[in-house]
Write a protein that holds these residues in place. Structure first.
Motif, short mmCIF file in Angstrom:
data_model
loop_
_atom_site.label_atom_id
_atom_site.label_comp_id
_atom_site.label_asym_id
_atom_site.label_seq_id
_atom_site.Cartn_x
_atom_site.Cartn_y
_atom_site.Cartn_z
N UNK A 229 0.85 -0.99 0.05
CA UNK A 229 -0.04 -0.01 0.03
C UNK A 229 0.82 1.50 -0.03
N UNK A 230 2.02 1.06 0.72
CA UNK A 230 2.92 2.15 0.78
C UNK A 230 3.42 2.51 -0.68
N UNK A 231 3.57 1.64 -1.43
CA UNK A 231 3.99 1.93 -2.99
C UNK A 231 3.20 2.69 -3.75
N UNK A 232 1.80 2.27 -3.66
CA UNK A 232 0.80 3.16 -4.20
C UNK A 232 0.62 4.73 -4.07
N UNK A 233 0.95 4.55 -2.62
CA UNK A 233 0.99 6.06 -1.99
C UNK A 233 2.11 7.08 -2.70
N UNK A 234 3.28 6.35 -2.68
CA UNK A 234 4.35 7.16 -3.45
C UNK A 234 4.23 7.19 -4.71
N UNK A 235 3.66 6.32 -5.37
CA UNK A 235 3.40 6.50 -7.03
C UNK A 235 2.49 7.69 -7.01
N UNK A 236 1.55 7.69 -6.13
CA UNK A 236 0.18 8.83 -6.46
C UNK A 236 0.97 10.26 -6.18
N UNK B 257 4.26 11.02 -6.46
CA UNK B 257 5.23 11.38 -7.53
C UNK B 257 4.00 12.03 -8.72
N UNK B 258 3.22 11.22 -9.01
CA UNK B 258 2.47 11.80 -10.15
C UNK B 258 1.63 12.97 -9.85
N UNK B 259 1.21 13.39 -8.66
CA UNK B 259 0.91 14.68 -8.11
C UNK B 259 1.73 15.79 -8.25
N UNK B 260 3.17 15.39 -7.89
CA UNK B 260 4.00 16.30 -8.01
C UNK B 260 4.22 16.89 -9.36
N UNK B 261 4.34 15.61 -10.29
CA UNK B 261 4.70 16.25 -11.73
C UNK B 261 3.55 16.72 -12.33
N UNK B 262 2.28 16.53 -11.80
CA UNK B 262 1.08 17.23 -12.49
C UNK B 262 1.33 18.74 -12.02
N UNK B 263 1.48 18.88 -10.67
CA UNK B 263 1.61 20.36 -10.02
C UNK B 263 2.67 21.21 -10.80
N UNK B 264 3.57 20.38 -11.07
CA UNK B 264 4.64 21.33 -11.91
C UNK B 264 4.35 21.88 -13.34
N UNK B 265 3.67 20.53 -13.62
CA UNK B 265 3.18 20.99 -15.31
C UNK B 265 2.27 21.89 -15.25
N UNK B 266 1.30 21.80 -14.15
CA UNK B 266 0.02 22.86 -14.23
C UNK B 266 0.32 24.00 -13.85
N UNK B 267 1.46 24.27 -12.90
CA UNK B 267 1.64 25.56 -12.40
C UNK B 267 2.77 26.59 -13.44
N UNK B 268 3.39 25.66 -14.23
CA UNK B 268 4.26 26.36 -14.92
C UNK B 268 3.81 26.94 -16.31
#
Length: 56
Positions: A1-8, A10-21
């Protein structure tokens, strides 16, 4: 379960960087242009096939 939370995380951080830039707005504009181009090409293709007598 920890693997899924880390994966999400990372995906949220990438989406935030692309969305805010501002990349998201550029990509949306490019998508609109490409949609219009391919729609025109589809219409031209359909008309040319109809003139030649072939079914779509």
């Amino acid at each position: 379960m920890l693997n899924w939370s880390i994966t999400f995380l990372v995906i949220a951080i990438i989406a935030a960087v692309l969305g805010f830039s501002g990349i998201a707005g550029t990509a949306a504009g490019l998508a609109k242009i490409l949609f219009a181009v391919f729609l025109v090409l589809f219409i031209i293709s359909a008309i040319s096939r109809a003139v030649r007598g072939k079914k779509i």
